[in-house]
Design an enzyme around this catalytic site. Structure first.
Site, PDB file in Angstrom:
ATOM      1  CE  LYS A 176      -1.903   3.035   1.888  1.00 22.73           C
ATOM      2  NZ  LYS A 176      -1.678   4.414   1.419  1.00 22.73           N
ATOM      3  CD  GLU A 197      12.718   0.908  10.411  1.00 17.11           C
ATOM      4  OE1 GLU A 197      13.421   1.849  10.811  1.00 17.11           O
ATOM      5  OE2 GLU A 197      12.823  -0.248  10.860  1.00 17.11           O
ATOM      6  CB  CYS A 230      13.102   9.287   7.962  1.00 19.53           C
ATOM      7  SG  CYS A 230      14.289   8.222   7.151  1.00 19.53           S
ATOM      8  CD  GLU A 279       9.471  13.773  11.325  1.00 20.74           C
ATOM      9  OE1 GLU A 279       8.279  13.414  11.385  1.00 20.74           O
ATOM     10  OE2 GLU A 279      10.363  13.075  10.819  1.00 20.74           O
TER      11      GLU A 279
HETATM   12  P1  NAD Z   1       2.305   8.810   7.062  1.00 20.95           P
HETATM   13  O1  NAD Z   1       2.455   8.191   8.395  1.00 20.95           O
HETATM   14  O2  NAD Z   1       1.324   9.896   6.898  1.00 20.95           O
HETATM   15  O3  NAD Z   1       1.935   7.682   5.973  1.00 20.95           O
HETATM   16  C1  NAD Z   1       2.720   6.522   5.823  1.00 20.95           C
HETATM   17  C2  NAD Z   1       1.886   5.434   5.182  1.00 20.95           C
HETATM   18  O4  NAD Z   1       0.908   4.982   6.122  1.00 20.95           O
HETATM   19  C3  NAD Z   1       1.117   5.890   3.942  1.00 20.95           C
HETATM   20  O5  NAD Z   1       1.113   4.877   2.965  1.00 20.95           O
HETATM   21  C4  NAD Z   1      -0.284   6.109   4.493  1.00 20.95           C
HETATM   22  O6  NAD Z   1      -1.285   6.026   3.506  1.00 20.95           O
HETATM   23  C5  NAD Z   1      -0.379   4.975   5.505  1.00 20.95           C
HETATM   24  N1  NAD Z   1      -1.383   5.142   6.568  1.00 20.95           N
HETATM   25  C6  NAD Z   1      -1.893   6.285   7.067  1.00 20.95           C
HETATM   26  N2  NAD Z   1      -2.794   6.012   8.030  1.00 20.95           N
HETATM   27  C7  NAD Z   1      -2.856   4.677   8.148  1.00 20.95           C
HETATM   28  C8  NAD Z   1      -3.597   3.781   8.979  1.00 20.95           C
HETATM   29  N3  NAD Z   1      -4.477   4.216   9.892  1.00 20.95           N
HETATM   30  N4  NAD Z   1      -3.404   2.446   8.840  1.00 20.95           N
HETATM   31  C9  NAD Z   1      -2.511   1.970   7.932  1.00 20.95           C
HETATM   32  N5  NAD Z   1      -1.790   2.777   7.109  1.00 20.95           N
HETATM   33  C10 NAD Z   1      -1.953   4.105   7.225  1.00 20.95           C
HETATM   34  O7  NAD Z   1       3.789   9.286   6.633  1.00 20.95           O
HETATM   35  P2  NAD Z   1       4.256  10.129   5.386  1.00 20.95           P
HETATM   36  O8  NAD Z   1       3.748  11.528   5.522  1.00 20.95           O
HETATM   37  O9  NAD Z   1       3.996   9.390   4.134  1.00 20.95           O
HETATM   38  O10 NAD Z   1       5.851  10.106   5.620  1.00 20.95           O
HETATM   39  C11 NAD Z   1       6.510  11.005   6.470  1.00 20.95           C
HETATM   40  C12 NAD Z   1       6.857  10.364   7.794  1.00 20.95           C
HETATM   41  O11 NAD Z   1       7.549   9.137   7.584  1.00 20.95           O
HETATM   42  C13 NAD Z   1       7.810  11.241   8.585  1.00 20.95           C
HETATM   43  O12 NAD Z   1       7.425  11.224   9.929  1.00 20.95           O
HETATM   44  C14 NAD Z   1       9.167  10.571   8.391  1.00 20.95           C
HETATM   45  O13 NAD Z   1      10.103  10.831   9.405  1.00 20.95           O
HETATM   46  C15 NAD Z   1       8.757   9.123   8.346  1.00 20.95           C
HETATM   47  N6  NAD Z   1       9.767   8.307   7.662  1.00 20.95           N
HETATM   48  C16 NAD Z   1      10.495   7.437   8.396  1.00 20.95           C
HETATM   49  C17 NAD Z   1      11.485   6.680   7.799  1.00 20.95           C
HETATM   50  C18 NAD Z   1      12.316   5.706   8.589  1.00 20.95           C
HETATM   51  O14 NAD Z   1      12.945   4.829   7.976  1.00 20.95           O
HETATM   52  N7  NAD Z   1      12.348   5.797   9.909  1.00 20.95           N
HETATM   53  C19 NAD Z   1      11.727   6.803   6.415  1.00 20.95           C
HETATM   54  C20 NAD Z   1      10.936   7.694   5.683  1.00 20.95           C
HETATM   55  C21 NAD Z   1       9.957   8.454   6.312  1.00 20.95           C
END
Ligand code: NAD
Length: 478
Positions: free
Chosen positions: A174, A249, A283, A378
């Site tokens: 997804k 992550e 991230c 963040e």
């Molecule tokens: P997000 O949490 O908004 O979305 C991530 C994914 O989760 C998307 O595919 C989204 O559609 C899905 N999602 C949202 N709600 C959900 C739910 N209730 N159940 C299941 N899936 C759901 O994150 P984003 O805005 O896409 O990315 C930015 C964030 O990701 C930042 O906080 C960044 O630090 C983090 N990030 C972490 C890493 C790492 O390796 N630690 C790497 C990249 C990004």
């Protein structure tokens, strides 16, 4: 584009779609289906079957398919990079560089798959085992739901999908709602490469709907997410109800400590390299610049000068350094965070303005060490909060005064001081000699505290996406 279910380009069962916008222009890039409950259930059923087929293939055949996937990604690199830039706003040179990393990341997991050995226990460790031989091996978990963030559509894709496949699992991906098309394109390449059509699927739609349905489905054996801490917590709770493993992550507010024994121009260069890529949406990019007070003023001035030289604009233009952030909502949130920082005592040294999805690179000077941005907030954008310190102890205290613990960095000529910081900072990784914005496919990449659970990277992920089986050869030595 359409979803890729069982190798077929598929609409949602009710025909619903969602828009995929180009954040640089606001124009429609494409539409993708908004999957329904029926679509999710059908996809998982196919993935259950596909997993059996995939796991039954000998490892060397599975590895041949992955090697062919790598070849196809390299062949189609320009197409994938262009999609990433148009739907995600990443400057084109950075998109190309990211696609280039898919090879190393996938190969790192392939190497781990080839050496995912079990163990043989010592003979007769206790009287009851006399005459027996016990050995272990790894089995796949089953169907793995891979849920990805928008900011690294190619590399995070490889860390999730390639890793799960290498462990013999089937995958339902997804992708993030803002960057679905690059994911669909690459899933298609896996099929072309010989991965069975039911072993890997991509369904699109909102996270709270489609992602949630996937996580809650009892036939999904594990979830691996890269995303925000808020979403990670939600998924962890859902998984706990089914005792389902999840690898998370998540977000960070990574410290970069800069001492006055380094060349300030070099410190500014490292600051830019550690933060400005993908308009600050990385991230493990440095998000708090903890600078010794003796050089803080000069460092801040030079940082402002360096940022003014950057070209901001359409990321499809080869000469552009900084593109937009992912969408208008994200840009509005960053502006709110900048205003909050100001209200808590920070001064805007440059930037602080928004134009649609574009945020001007912003330096927040004189940031109080207990303010939101210096602790638990963040900022996922091109913002540089500068916080002063006097002693190493104070720098460590500021660095650790956060709920996050993803990555960290320190710049100093004094190696002992660097090592002291590295061992005291509560983060999954620490770069001594630069920004913490550093990741190789093999290294463990894991957040401490609220930055995650589990460890991603080829040394650890395959074990996390597998289960151990012990076989006992009873009385064979009697
Ligand atoms: P997000 O949490 O908004 O979305 C991530 C994914 O989760 C998307 O595919 C989204 O559609 C899905 N999602 C949202 N709600 C959900 C739910 N209730 N159940 C299941 N899936 C759901 O994150 P984003 O805005 O896409 O990315 C930015 C964030 O990701 C930042 O906080 C960044 O630090 C983090 N990030 C972490 C890493 C790492 O390796 N630690 C790497 C990249 C990004």
């Amino acid at each position: 584009m359409k979803m890729l279910i069982g190798g077929e380009w598929t609409d949602a069962s009710d025909g619903a779609t969602m828009e995929d916008l180009n954040p640089a222009t606001g124009e429609l890039y494409d539409t993708v289906p908004r999957a329904t409950k029926e679509d999710v259930e059908r996809t998982v059923a196919l993935a259950v079957e596909g997993q059996k087929e995939w796991a039954a293939m000998p490892l060397y055949k599975r590895m041949e398919a992955l090697e062919e996937f790598i070849r196809l990604v390299e062949e189609k690199s320009e197409e994938i990079s262009t999609i990433m830039t148009l739907e995600g706003g990443k400057p084109i040179a950075q998109s190309r560089a990211e696609v280039g990393r898919v090879k190393d990341t996938t190969r790192a997991y392939m190497a781990a798959a080839r050496t995912l050995y079990g163990k043989t226990m010592p003979f007769n460790p206790e009287p009851r085992g006399e005459g027996d031989i016990n050995f272990t091996y790894y089995e796949p978990l089953g169907v793995v739901a891979c849920i990805t963030a928008f900011n690294f559509p190619a590399v995070v894709f490889a860390h999730k999908v390639a890793a799960a496949l290498c462990a013999g699992n089937s995958v339902v991906l997804k992708p993030a709602s803002d960057t679905p098309c690059s994911a669909l394109y690459m899933i298609h390449l896996f099929h072309e490469a010989g991965v069975p059509k039911n072993a890997i699927h991509c369904i699109t739609g909102g996270g709270a709907e489609v992602g949630d349905l996937l996580v809650s489905d009892k036939r999904v054996a594990a979830v691996t997410l890269t995303g925000s801490t808020a979403v990670g917590l939600n998924i962890a709770k859902k998984c706990a109800e089914q005792l389902k493993p999840c690898c998370l992550e998540l977000g960070g507010n990574d410290p970069f400590v800069i001492f006055d024994d380094v060349d300030i121009d070099e410190a500014v260069k490292q600051t830019l390299g550690g933060r400005i890529g993908n308009a600050g949406q990385i991230c493990c990019s440095s998000k708090r610049f903890i600078v010794q007070n003796t050089i803080r003023k000069e460092y801040t001035e030079k940082l402002v000068e360096a940022l003014k030289k950057l070209k901001i604009g359409n990321p499809a233009d080869e000469s552009v350094d900084v593109g937009p952030v992912i969408n208008k909502r994200a840009a509005d949130k960053i502006m709110e965070q900048i205003k909050r920082a100001e209200s808590e005592g920070a001064k805007i040294a440059c930037g602080g303005t928004q134009n649609g999805c574009f945020i001007a690179p912003t330096v927040l000077a004189d940031v109080p060490k207990n303010s939101s941005v210096a602790t638990n907030e963040e900022i996922f954008g091109p913002v540089f909060p500068v916080i002063g310190f006097d002693t190493l102890e104070e720098a460590i205290e500021i660095a650790n005064n956060t709920c996050y613990g993803l990555s960290a960095g320190i710049l100093t000529k004094d190696m002992k001081r660097g090592m002291k910081f590295a061992t005291c900072v509560d983060a999954g990784g620490c770069v001594v000699g630069g920004s913490g914005n550093y990741r190789l496919g093999q290294q463990p990449f894991n957040g401490h505290k609220m930055s995650g659970m589990g460890s991603e990277g080829s040394m650890y992920t395959l074990a996390e996406l597998s289960k151990i089986k012990t076989v006992i050869l009873k009385d064979v030595l009697k």
